[in-house]
Design a protein around this motif. Structure first.
Motif: not given
Length: 822
Positions: A484, A487, A491-492, A502
């Motif tokens: 991701t 994070f 990617h959310e 994600f």
């Protein structure tokens, strides 16, 4: 006279000897087993298999049953389209003479769903044919199958087994196998060597698995092979010359891989070929002239490769489909033969023929093997050089121009060379900058972590005795972070009660949805609850539930990893998309959601109440098959921990009004939410809409309008007149019944499924639209046993009811039970 009398009796004795007594009946234990199977396994309103009648003497009363010649034992059991659901009953062990079991589901949207490990099949030692295609969704490839050594036919495709299964070497024990269908099953790694010793094999279909290997030379052992489908299996290397030993081959499908090199001349032995698909690879060299002489060849697809050379002087009259586009063929521009009606069946576009318009080549030929310009390509292969290898591959055999995946050492060396050149310019400054950034980030992350997580609990949270449930992967936090981008917000893709969601891209090619809790565990009890939730979720397997792929519980984090649903959620399709979900797809989605909820209520152990049924919790896969998401987990009130909560987790408009009276959620609460979703599918209206002046609550808006003005007053205007009014009238009424205030007056999800399944089974889908899934070509993934199947073209909007209802005037009439096909 005595001799004459004996002669007259002889025919009677022969009849008794050869045909047996006329009152032979089925073994009582087997009959009892069938009735037990009906009660435990068949979930639809099934009117066949009538107690008090004999399965062998009353064929019409026992659908799917075939007995032996004497009528004493069941030898065939076919439960296709009977609504089979759950584990195979133990009672099937008593059908010890069974030779054929068909529990497949030919319809993608139908309800067959086998669970468990198939253990009861171990007793069926006489079994010759087993078909569990398109329904078995639980765990890895069932080991019990390897014990069925008398199998001649095994069909278990379209099951998408979990846990990255691989085939066992024990498949070599199945010496009698002639047909093996294991396509689209997530099988990982090269196939066992023992497979290529099964010399009786005639048909192999292993399409869309993750084999990531070469085609083995040992394939030459299978000299009886007539059908081979390995498309989409990430195969690399070349087509082995040993393929020429398969002289009985009629269909060879190796398309959509990364095969390189030439077509071996030994394949000219395959003169019985009728269907050859090598398209969408990286094959090169000239198309062999002997291919054009194959007198049985009807379908030839070589598009999107790097073939060069000239177009043949003459095509065989048998050829009905020729696809050569996106290659590097040159010479005179060919003219389409008169027998081809259009370029869909004959395509030579985007080549390098003299006078050919190639302006669109870079657009039309995006496939990696054929995206270079003609001059660029011919320059790269000048003086006999091999074409460039695919990305992430390196030369393997330069004599035949094959490639293989780059090994880690090669990747490292390449990176080192590039890094050395760059480093010579500014290596020192770059290193210093990186070190400072790392130190700053570590300090920041440490401070952030210390503010939310008590490090003294680390040892307490670690439980070496707790084992991850089978079939789900225990991810490392570093794996998820890499997938991701740490994070990263890029990617959310969403945020729910559990936390942020994600999308992650993994090294093995998988794309998964990663749900990370918004807080960290603050106690060992919180971690125990999370692990218990993982255990419960790992037991839920149904084609209409989003599948749990894995989890992470490292360092106090709580992460759930699910299959990624590329088509998003139903809410976006209904209320945000510019495209139109047609009437049939809406009905299919309603049926799929109903099946998912029925499974949670009736078959999950323990039963699960979803608590938040709404369109945004209905996700759609690439084929727009509906899958229920976010069951079993809600946000707790403690902002420092996320775990299973017994508190309600609902949404306005879908929330059961009875809860405010009883303070209790039941399966009927899910039925209420489902009823609102069903009304949204019919009307295209939101559950709560304050711009809807007459009544902002959808249920209360629909109820009087449907009663007074009928279905046309409430149906989604996007559908126009393109929907079956009677079926949509029934859907609206069912939605209102599900959303009744009195929970005891609502139907169960099982009752909902029975109603909608009946409607769906009597509908004919409309012609494909933007939302419809279509195959790349008309080719089947399996051999065609019969030709001349009828097709429906030009279907009008009245063609909703199945052709089984032979009266054309019934297409828009109420479908009473007397009209339904038996």
């Amino acid at each position: 006279m005595v001799v004459g009398a004996w002669w007259l009796l002889t025919p009677v004795l022969l009849i008794v000897v050869f045909f047996g007594p006329s009152n032979a009946v089925l073994n009582a234990d087997e009959k009892d087993a069938l009735l037990t199977i009906k009660n435990q396994w068949i979930t639809t309103n099934f009117t066949s298999w009538i107690a008090g009648t004999d399965p062998c003497l009353n064929i019409t009363a026992w659908r799917g049953i075939v007995c032996d010649a004497l009528g004493e034992h069941v030898i065939t059991l076919n439960v296709t389209k009977m609504g089979v659901n759950g584990s195979i009953p133990e009672a099937i062990r008593r059908l010890t003479f069974l030779e054929s079991l068909d529990a497949s589901e030919p319809d993608k949207a139908a309800s067959t769903n086998i669970e468990g490990d198939l253990g009861p099949l171990a007793s069926l030692t006489h079994l010759k044919s087993l078909n569990i295609s398109r329904n078995y969704r639980n765990g890895s490839f069932p080991d019990v199958i390897y014990n069925l050594t008398n199998l001649v036919e095994l069909k278990a495709d379209n099951n998408k087994f979990t846990g990255n299964p691989s085939l066992s070497h024990r498949i070599g024990n199945m010496k009698k196998l002639e047909t093996l269908y294991l396509g689209s099953n997530n099988i990982v790694g090269s196939l066992p060597a023992e497979l290529w010793t099964l010399r009786n094999l005639r048909e192999i279909s292993l399409w869309e698995n993750k084999l990531e290997s070469e085609i083995p030379k040992a394939i030459a052992n299978l000299t009886n092979l007539e059908f081979l489908n390995l498309h989409g299996c990430k195969l690399w290397g070349g087509i082995p010359s040993e393929m020429g030993a398969l002289k009985r081959m009629r269909t060879l499908q190796l398309y959509s891989n990364t095969l390189t090199g030439r077509i071996p001349d030994t394949m000219q032995n395959l003169t019985l070929l009728s269907n050859l698909r090598l398209d969408q690879n990286y094959l090169s060299g000239k198309i062999p002239q002997w291919i054009w002489s194959f007198q049985n060849l009807t379908n030839l697809q070589l598009e999107k490769n790097s073939f060069e050379g000239s177009y043949p002087a003459m095509l065989q009259q048998t050829l009905s489909n020729v696809q050569l586009d996106c290659n590097y063929l040159n010479g005179a521009l060919p003219v389409m033969p008169s027998r081809f009606s259009n370029t869909q069946k004959w395509d030579v576009d985007e080549n390098c023929f003299t006078g050919q318009d190639i302006k669109e080549r870079s657009i039309q030929c995006k496939w990696g093997a054929s995206n270079a310009a003609c001059t660029e390509y011919f320059a790269s292969v000048a003086n006999g050089a091999c074409p460039p290898c695919p990305a992430d591959q390196q030369p393997y055999n330069t004599t035949v121009c094959t490639c293989k995946p780059k090994d880690e050492e090669s990747k490292t060396n390449t990176s080192a060379i590039v890094g050395g050149v760059v480093g010579a310019v500014g290596g020192v400054l770059l290193t210093v900058s990186i070190v400072l950034c790392i130190l700053w980030k570590r300090k920041k992350d440490h401070a952030k972590l210390m503010g939310r997580f008590n490090p003294q609990l680390a040892e307490e949270l670690y439980d070496p005795n707790w084992q991850a449930p089978a079939g789900v992967q225990r991810f490392k936090l570093s794996e998820l972070s890499r997938a991701t981008g740490g994070f990263d917000e890029a990617h959310e893709i969403g945020e729910g009660g559990f936390g942020k969601v994600f999308v992650g891209e993994f090294k093995d090619g998988r794309t998964l949805a990663i749900k990370r809790a918004s807080g960290l565990v603050s106690s060992s009890q919180g971690m125990a609850e999370f692990r218990n939730e993982v255990l419960l979720l790992s037991r839920l397997h149904h084609k209409n539930l989003v599948r749990l792929e894995g989890f992470c519980d490292e360092s106090g984090v709580q992460v759930l990893v699910y299959e990624f649903m590329r088509q998003g959620n139903l809410h976006a399709h209904l209320f945000r998309s510019t495209k139109r979900l047609n009437w049939y797809k809406r009905l299919e989605i309603a049926v799929g959601v109903a099946h998912g909820l029925e499974y949670l209520h009736s078959y999950a152990d323990p039963p699960v109440i979803h608590r938040d049924v709404k369109p945004s919790n209905v996700l759609l896969d690439d084929n727009l098959i509906a899958k229920v998401a976010d069951f079993g987990i809600s946000k707790a009130t403690d902002t420092e921990a996320t775990h299973v909560s017994t508190r309600p987790a609902g949404t306005a408009g879908y929330f059961d009004p009875q809860y405010f009276i009883r303070q209790q959620l039941t399966t009927a609460s899910d039925v209420y939410g489902y009823g609102v979703v069903l009304l949204e599918l019919v009307t295209g209206q939101r559950a709560i809409d304050h711009t809807r002046i007459s009544n902002f609550n959808l249920v209360e808006w629909v109820r009087p309008k449907l009663k007074e003005e009928g279905i046309r007053a409430i149906v989604d205007p996007k559908l126009g007149d393109d929907y079956p009014e009677d079926i949509y009238q029934d859907m609206a009424k069912l939605g209102l019944q599900c959303a009744l205030f009195d929970k005891d007056s609502r139907p169960t999800m099982k009752e909902v499924v029975n109603i909608l399944d009946t409607n769906l089974s009597n509908c004919i889908p409309p012609p494909p639209s933007d939302y419809s899934f279509t195959w790349e070509s008309g080719d089947s993934d399996y051999p065609t046993k019969a030709s001349g199947s009828a097709s429906v073209t030009g279907a009008s909007t009245s063609s909703y009811v199945s052709s089984k209802l032979t009266d054309p005037d019934l297409s828009h009439k109420k479908m009473s039970s007397s009209l339904l096909p038996r």
